[in-house]
Design a protein around this motif. Sequence first.
Motif, PDB file in Angstrom:
ATOM      1  N   CYS A  94      43.510 196.822 115.802  1.00 44.61           N
ATOM      2  CA  CYS A  94      44.854 196.352 115.451  1.00 44.61           C
ATOM      3  C   CYS A  94      44.858 194.840 115.231  1.00 44.61           C
ATOM      4  CB  CYS A  94      45.852 196.721 116.547  1.00 44.61           C
ATOM      5  SG  CYS A  94      47.477 195.983 116.262  1.00 44.61           S
ATOM      6  N   CYS A 135      50.617 193.925 121.187  1.00 46.02           N
ATOM      7  CA  CYS A 135      50.470 195.350 120.914  1.00 46.02           C
ATOM      8  C   CYS A 135      49.567 195.971 121.977  1.00 46.02           C
ATOM      9  CB  CYS A 135      49.877 195.571 119.527  1.00 46.02           C
ATOM     10  SG  CYS A 135      49.585 197.309 119.175  1.00 46.02           S
ATOM     11  N   CYS A 160      48.203 200.181 112.413  1.00 51.52           N
ATOM     12  CA  CYS A 160      48.293 200.481 113.823  1.00 51.52           C
ATOM     13  C   CYS A 160      49.557 201.325 114.029  1.00 51.52           C
ATOM     14  CB  CYS A 160      48.389 199.185 114.614  1.00 51.52           C
ATOM     15  SG  CYS A 160      48.805 199.462 116.340  1.00 51.52           S
ATOM     16  N   SER A 162      50.962 201.931 116.742  1.00 51.97           N
ATOM     17  CA  SER A 162      51.791 201.424 117.837  1.00 51.97           C
ATOM     18  C   SER A 162      52.712 200.304 117.389  1.00 51.97           C
ATOM     19  CB  SER A 162      50.903 200.916 118.979  1.00 51.97           C
ATOM     20  OG  SER A 162      50.049 201.940 119.423  1.00 51.97           O
ATOM     21  N   CYS A 163      52.189 199.399 116.558  1.00 52.33           N
ATOM     22  CA  CYS A 163      53.014 198.245 116.190  1.00 52.33           C
ATOM     23  C   CYS A 163      53.219 198.113 114.684  1.00 52.33           C
ATOM     24  CB  CYS A 163      52.411 196.948 116.739  1.00 52.33           C
ATOM     25  SG  CYS A 163      50.917 196.431 115.885  1.00 52.33           S
ATOM     26  N   ASN A 176      47.933 198.747 121.707  1.00 53.96           N
ATOM     27  CA  ASN A 176      46.857 199.570 121.141  1.00 53.96           C
ATOM     28  C   ASN A 176      45.553 198.790 121.105  1.00 53.96           C
ATOM     29  OD1 ASN A 176      45.222 201.288 119.745  1.00 53.96           O
ATOM     30  ND2 ASN A 176      46.556 201.486 117.952  1.00 53.96           N
TER      31      ASN A 176
HETATM   32 ZN   LIG Z   1      49.072 197.354 117.048  1.00 54.56          ZN
END
Ligand SMILES: [Zn+2]
Length: 691
Positions: A329, A338, A313, A315-316, A340
Amino acid sequence: MPPAGSRAAVLARFSSDLQNPRSADDQIREAVAYCHRQGWIVVLTEKDEARTGRTTVGRTGYYNVMACAEAGECDVVVIESVSRMAREAADMLMTARKLSELGVVICTTGGGVLSGFELVIRAQVAQEQSEEKAQQVIRGQRGAASRGKVMGGVAYGYDLLDEPNADGHTRIKNEETAPIIERIYEDIAAGMSTHAICNALNAEGVVPPGGGKLWRPKAITGNPHLRTGIGRNPLYVGKLIYGKTQSKLIGSTGQTKVTPGLVGDQVVYDVPHLRIVSDELWQTVQDILDSRTNPIPNRTRHPTYVFSGLIHCGSCGQSFPMVSRKLGCEGRRQGTGCKNRRRVSREELQDAVLDGLKAKILQPHILDLYLDEYRREVAKAATDQASRLAGSQTRLQDLDVEIENIMKVIRAGSGGLGSQLLHQELDRLGTVRKQVERQASRPPTSPSLSLETDAVIARLGSLLDDLGNALMGPERDAARARDIIRSFITKISVVPLEVEGSEDGRGVGPVRITVEGSLTQLLDQASADRMIQRRESSSATLGLPNVPFSFYADITKEDADTVSGVYADVAIFSQLLDDADAPVARQDVVNALHTLDHNPTAEEIAVLRRRADNAITHLLNVELIRSVMVSFGYKGWVWTHREVTDEEWIARSKQPRPEPPIGIIRISAPEAFVVVVGPTEVVPDEIGKQD
Ligand SMILES: [Zn+2]
């Protein structure tokens, strides 16, 4: 020790450490002399000059020696000391394993042939800069083992004689449990199932191994691959094996993985006083247990997804595994907060990666820089091989002369000891000649494929197509394709791509994937002919530094069932752009897409707007259109290729708007829009707001 006539590859390594300041040439001289004393033919001498900070370059000598071994051109690798071969124990283990698989032994000029076990320990110790210590460790362990002392646990059937100490411990047979071992072996040989044997033992109340409550079949059969379990323990025939299994700490999971030890790493000690069953009975039991084991290992292994474990992922940073039929994710699934929520199908991701590679990486301006160096290395490798071949041909001629000379002496000879020795020498030379002949008649390993940029791009392009197809094909092909793809793709991350008008409620919506990989490994695939059938080895023989690549690609498909609509919408938008005298506004697109026979509802309008935005995004991403700000809050799009300035477009838009084009024909979608892969950043603001 390999017999006289064996082919030897010599590797010297000059390092600046003060332990051994002798030059590589000195080492080679000594090693070659050593080979001659053994009657070996030196087929290759290589040296590596130590360079710091880089592990893959500066070791061409090492790679050449390994390539020689892989090509079956040497039987023994001669080094001056273990530290010449590999700097680290981990490297040494890999090297020893590889050479052991190839049937090539490693020999040091000081210590003779070394087993894998000794090599690893020596390498470990060499790392600590003490060869002497290695000898002590090996002597210590061997000494302890030869006295029947062991480091591991006590097997069923034996007792500890003394308290364990640093030296290990001593075992003796246990009067009560040793007969149980004998009985189990006899029962198996008699054809009893391990279930039946366990039932009988449990019924009699015999205490099982490890202090458990019941005998279980697993205790007897163990793991067939690791050769564990009572039925397979060679200690019962008086053999103590070191290195039967090896344990490796898996860094990523923190778990210990146990795998079978390599034959070359195993050291067997005779401990006859611990024998419980006869060799014959033991072998009968081995045959029975093996015949009961599933003959096809890993048959039930499930096919894995090509990018398993590589996707993260963006984002995280968590992994991005399959979550109810789509990739998503893992952090979000576990509730780590998160943001996402996007999910993407495996097929979409796969297509985007392969198509993205073609569109982004297989470009002359990207490859050209690197291909120069690559071509040089390939040419050098070819020259090296040619000179090795030439060397063996020269050697062949020399041998013929030697043999002919000896024949002359024998023909004219007087018999006796001298003649006998000459016959022996003749036999030896005959063996040597056969080996050299085989080597000289070996054709060049790879045909020379064009490494012109265009040819490389074409070959890799069709490889990527083949791989894409193979992934969908029979598991055999798919597995091979996965291996190839995973050799050059190292990481994929997924982040949401914010496009105005896209609802994100169900986790659908466009994503941007960033793909990282190795250009070196990718290009390696271009130097083989039938790539899909290419063998795994020999790719690492070029001493090139690893050059990474990365690119991103956008997956803007909303949903599989609206895809065809998106393509058709792009076609309609294109028609508008063709016909327009002024920049085409978002509302124009919405109007053109509106084919309903009633006034659209608010929901239908939202859908039309989203379709319009998608069509606009598609063309923006491939830079076919650009936006023109006509006035504040009023923006339109025009074909990039039209040679009209913004000022002119703005002037035109002040003219009375022409009648909307009538009778737009829905034409089939142009193929070029299958996956949008483009360098353009999609800036949400660029999408019109004036409706
Ligand atoms: Zn994530």
